[in-house]
Design a protein around this motif. Structure first.
Motif, PDB file in Angstrom:
ATOM      1  N   LEU A   1       0.830  -1.208   0.000  1.00 50.57           N
ATOM      2  CA  LEU A   1       0.000   0.000   0.000  1.00 50.57           C
ATOM      3  C   LEU A   1       0.866   1.260   0.000  1.00 50.57           C
ATOM      4  O   LEU A   1       0.508   2.285  -0.588  1.00 50.57           O
ATOM      5  N   LYS A   2       2.024   1.172   0.642  1.00 48.53           N
ATOM      6  CA  LYS A   2       2.926   2.321   0.744  1.00 48.53           C
ATOM      7  C   LYS A   2       3.579   2.652  -0.594  1.00 48.53           C
ATOM      8  O   LYS A   2       3.743   3.822  -0.946  1.00 48.53           O
ATOM      9  N   ILE A   3       3.949   1.631  -1.353  1.00 49.59           N
ATOM     10  CA  ILE A   3       4.702   1.872  -2.581  1.00 49.59           C
ATOM     11  C   ILE A   3       3.804   2.058  -3.805  1.00 49.59           C
ATOM     12  O   ILE A   3       4.269   2.486  -4.861  1.00 49.59           O
ATOM     13  N   ALA A   4       2.513   1.722  -3.676  1.00 55.57           N
ATOM     14  CA  ALA A   4       1.611   1.832  -4.825  1.00 55.57           C
ATOM     15  C   ALA A   4       1.404   3.286  -5.232  1.00 55.57           C
ATOM     16  O   ALA A   4       1.300   4.183  -4.390  1.00 55.57           O
TER      17      ALA A   4
ATOM     18  N   ARG B   1      -9.053  -7.885   4.385  1.00 50.99           N
ATOM     19  CA  ARG B   1      -9.821  -6.640   4.260  1.00 50.99           C
ATOM     20  C   ARG B   1      -9.606  -5.770   5.499  1.00 50.99           C
ATOM     21  O   ARG B   1      -9.487  -4.543   5.386  1.00 50.99           O
ATOM     22  N   GLU B   2      -9.553  -6.400   6.662  1.00 51.21           N
ATOM     23  CA  GLU B   2      -9.295  -5.678   7.909  1.00 51.21           C
ATOM     24  C   GLU B   2      -7.860  -5.165   7.948  1.00 51.21           C
ATOM     25  O   GLU B   2      -7.588  -4.052   8.422  1.00 51.21           O
ATOM     26  N   VAL B   3      -6.934  -5.978   7.461  1.00 56.07           N
ATOM     27  CA  VAL B   3      -5.512  -5.588   7.436  1.00 56.07           C
ATOM     28  C   VAL B   3      -5.328  -4.371   6.537  1.00 56.07           C
ATOM     29  O   VAL B   3      -4.608  -3.424   6.883  1.00 56.07           O
ATOM     30  N   ILE B   4      -5.976  -4.369   5.382  1.00 53.16           N
ATOM     31  CA  ILE B   4      -5.888  -3.252   4.445  1.00 53.16           C
ATOM     32  C   ILE B   4      -6.424  -1.980   5.098  1.00 53.16           C
ATOM     33  O   ILE B   4      -5.790  -0.911   5.058  1.00 53.16           O
TER      34      ILE B   4
END
Length: 472
Positions: A431-434, A463-466
């Motif tokens: 998610l950080k590099i996208a 889904r919770e992790v995201i």
């Protein structure tokens, strides 16, 4: 129910005392008064070793395939087969009143099953579903542990369907279920073959044995719906007498797709150059899954025209190219892909609608076929721009050792490869590099909301992790 009624259809080799039986089980922990205990032999457990114990604990008869010299024994050819048939009889053979659609193959079983159920719903037909994600009796949902359940649980579901006046049931039929004879005594109106690639070799040993088990579906069905483009279809049909309907894209077949368009949220194509299909699940493999479902429903006697109209209302399936709502300039997709072929199809599907980079995150399950690990590493790096190798369900293996075996296949790759053992940290990094226009593909977990670490199953929902990572 009398023991003789429970044993109807079972090859019994001795005379026995007929008596009233309250229940049937192959589990020593589920023995109750006046039950029949079936002595099943497995890789780690042989019920024959506990026959005397279960008789002391309330069982009044034991079903055996080895002569134990017990007056309470019933000697049969195969106790696995006997158990399945006895469970069927216990629940009034409700399955015999169903029109069954069985689906087998390495990939696509779950999605195809849900599509068939959705099409039947459009025809105002209430149906049951038995499969990997959940079991359903009409709209009522039930938890599932296995793709194809234990015979007792399965026939209990069929009885519930009969009681709910359900006449149709679509079910996924796994190779292990056929090998373990869980489906003994069951006949299918339609059998569907999706495809065959490497999977479950930790169980079957060879691809040949894997194929043989899947072929059993077509020995027990009236009409086979076959993927003409998969070379294993010929093997499935050799020596089998059922009728055949073929589907595909490349080869000549009964239901052929052409003019295919792969869009961000759906696929469109023509069937036999006449009927326009509008199917709202993206990816090139969605063409095959939808064709399989159309073929299955057509085999039930419904017209192609009506079936094609109905399929436009089919819904996406949890964990199968599932788009996660993130409110970000990049996309996040969750998919169950956990085989080399499944991973290839998922990445290609994502590549088809991604304007930027494809960032693929995956791992491999522990205590499972090790030979596919470097293959998946190679596949991921050949097709993705960035690959994050992490943990899946490590079970009793060291997650870092699994990752090392995956990385063998990434040597010499042009893709950027990142290794992060902790899956939540790996997702956070993705998610950080996208960037804008990128798509993150989280492969392997799909519908699962747990991780298996050691022998424990712990809650884990991507889904919770995201959501948690984005909130941070």
């Amino acid at each position: 129910m009398l023991l003789s009624e429970l044993l109807k259809g079972v090859n019994v080799k001795n005379e026995y005392i007929d008596r009233e039986i309250n229940d049937v089980t192959d589990n020593t922990k589920k023995v109750i008064e006046n039950c029949a205990f079936v002595c099943v032999s497995g890789a780690r457990f042989d019920g024959h070793n506990f026959a005397k114990d279960v008789l002391k604990n309330g069982a009044v008869t034991v079903i055996v395939s080895k002569d134990l010299g017990l007056k309470e024994q019933v000697l049969v050819e195969n106790t696995r087969e006997a158990y399945a048939i006895m469970c069927k009889n216990l629940f009034g053979a409700s399955v015999d009143k169903m029109t069954l659609i069985g689906i087998t193959g390495t990939n696509g079983k779950t999605t195809t099953a849900f599509i068939v159920k959705d099409i039947l719903k459009e025809f105002n037909i209430k149906s049951g579903l038995i499969g990997t994600v959940k079991n359903m009796v009409g709209d009522k949902e039930f938890h599932t542990e296995l793709t194809t359940p234990d015979p007792y649980d399965m026939h209990k579901l069929f009885k519930m369907m009969e009681d709910d006046d359900i006449k149709y049931c679509v079910m996924e039929t796994s190779s292990q279920a056929f090998h373990q004879m869980r489906l003994a005594g069951i006949h299918f109106k339609v059998g569907v073959f999706t495809n065959l690639t490497q999977d479950h070799l930790d169980y079957h040993g060879t691809i040949e044995e894997y194929k043989k088990c899947k072929k059993d579906l077509f020995k027990a069905c009236d009409i086979a719906v076959m993927n003409a483009d998969d070379e294993a279809s010929q093997f499935m049909m050799d020596g089998v007498s059922c009728e055949k309907i073929s589907y595909g894209v490349e080869k000549n077949c009964d239901i052929k797709a052409s003019d295919i368009a792969l869009l961000e949220n759906k696929v469109t194509y023509k069937i036999n150059n006449e009927l326009n299909v509008d199917f709202h699940i993206p990816g090139d493999f969605s063409v095959y899954n939808s064709l399989a479902a159309i073929g299955a429903v057509n085999a039930l006697g419904f017209s192609l025209e009506d079936t094609v109209k109905a399929i436009s209302q089919a819904k996406s399936v949890k964990g199968r190219l599932e788009l996660v709502e993130t409110n970000t300039p990049f996309g996040v997709i969750i998919d169950y892909a956990h085989t080399p072929d499944g991973l290839e199809k998922a990445i290609n599907a994502v590549r088809g609608f991604t304007k930027g980079r494809v960032i693929t995150l995956f791992g491999c399950g522990g205590d499972r076929d090790k030979t596919k690990r470097p293959k998946m590493g190679r596949m991921a790096t050949e097709l993705s721009d960035v690959v994050i190798v992490t943990t899946d369900n490590p079970r009793t293996e060291d997650p870092d050792e699994i990752i090392k075996e995956i990385l063998i296949g990434t040597v010499g790759s042009k893709a950027e490869v990142i290794t992060i053992t902790d899956r939540s940290e790996a997702i956070a990094e993705a998610l950080k590099i996208a960037k804008q226009g990128d798509t993150i593909l989280l492969a392997g977990k799909g519908h699962e909301t747990y991780q298996v670490i050691g022998t424990e199953r712990v809650h884990y929902d991507e889904r919770e992790v995201i959501k948690s990572a984005l909130n941070r």
